[in-house]
Design a protein around this motif. Structure first.
Motif, PDB file in Angstrom:
ATOM      1  N   ASP A 254      16.354 -37.033   5.492  1.00 30.57           N
ATOM      2  CA  ASP A 254      17.075 -36.658   6.698  1.00 30.57           C
ATOM      3  C   ASP A 254      18.448 -36.198   6.238  1.00 30.57           C
ATOM      4  OD1 ASP A 254      18.808 -36.693   8.927  1.00 30.57           O
ATOM      5  OD2 ASP A 254      17.527 -38.131   9.957  1.00 30.57           O
TER       6      ASP A 254
ATOM      7  N   THR B 222      10.767 -38.868  13.153  1.00 31.66           N
ATOM      8  CA  THR B 222      12.152 -38.416  13.040  1.00 31.66           C
ATOM      9  C   THR B 222      12.567 -37.968  11.654  1.00 31.66           C
ATOM     10  OG1 THR B 222      12.913 -40.675  12.626  1.00 31.66           O
ATOM     11  CG2 THR B 222      12.869 -39.923  14.930  1.00 31.66           C
TER      12      THR B 222
ATOM     13  N   HIS C 200      11.394 -29.604  15.546  1.00 30.14           N
ATOM     14  CA  HIS C 200      11.034 -30.725  14.671  1.00 30.14           C
ATOM     15  C   HIS C 200       9.521 -30.946  14.609  1.00 30.14           C
ATOM     16  CE1 HIS C 200      11.175 -34.513  12.640  1.00 30.14           C
ATOM     17  NE2 HIS C 200      10.475 -35.060  13.618  1.00 30.14           N
TER      18      HIS C 200
END
Length: 195
Positions: free
Chosen positions: A177, A157, A130
């Motif tokens: 996401d 995130t 990530h």
């Protein structure tokens, strides 16, 4: 050999559009929308040929062309005031510390004096783990970046999916996401005012 299209953009306050391929830049006079006039194709500088280009953006008045050389996270700025020429570009390291291709999109402010680059996870970086979603803001003077850009971490995130200007000259970044979208969860929109 067929050219790969890197992107298409248009100026919002001028009858001008541009198509960028992996080898050329072609400006288009869009005054007669049903019969646009193509300017002569201009070859990209040797250092940009056959590189993964994208994030194509044209300043609102058509004076600056921006694109991203994604393999090295570079922002490339061309003076677009004369669509019959392709002068030497200004090439900037948008993410000098990044070791993976992370640049995604370039967006101009409504007056063309700011340019934002969004960066983060994408198909070329995700396998390495990530990466935080980032925003890099450049101040432009006569179509050239001046001074050091401002940098922000948007999210640790979420990956940025799109950036767009709001009428108030604030930047709206829509984070992406895939897991949350697949579950039908609402994904937050980050509104960044007065950058």
């Amino acid at each position: 050999e067929m050219a790969l299209i890197a992107g298409l953009a248009r100026a919002s306050r001028k009858h001008l559009a541009v198509v960028v391929t992996d080898t050329h830049v072609v400006y288009i006079d869009t005054q007669a929308a049903t019969t646009p006039a193509l300017y002569k194709a201009q070859a990209l500088p040797r250092g940009l040929l056959d590189r993964p280009l994208g994030g194509v953006a044209l300043a609102p008045k058509g004076e600056t062309l921006a694109l991203l050389a994604r393999d090295k996270n570079q922002l490339v700025l061309f003076d677009a005031r004369k669509p019959t020429e392709l002068p030497a570009p200004q090439i900037l390291d948008a993410l000098p510390a990044a070791r993976l291709p992370m640049t995604l999109q370039a967006s101009f402010s409504l007056d063309g004096n700011k340019l934002w680059v969004t960066a983060g996870d994408n198909k070329d970086s995700i396998a390495a783990g990530h990466q935080a979603a980032q925003l890099v803001a450049y101040t432009l003077v006569e179509g050239r970046a001046k001074g050091e850009p401002a940098r922000w971490i948007l999210s640790e995130t979420l990956a940025p999916a799109a950036a767009s200007m709001a009428r108030s000259d604030a930047l709206v970044v829509v984070p992406f996401d895939a897991e949350r979208l697949a579950e039908g969860e609402r994904v937050e929109i980050l509104r960044l005012a007065h950058l």
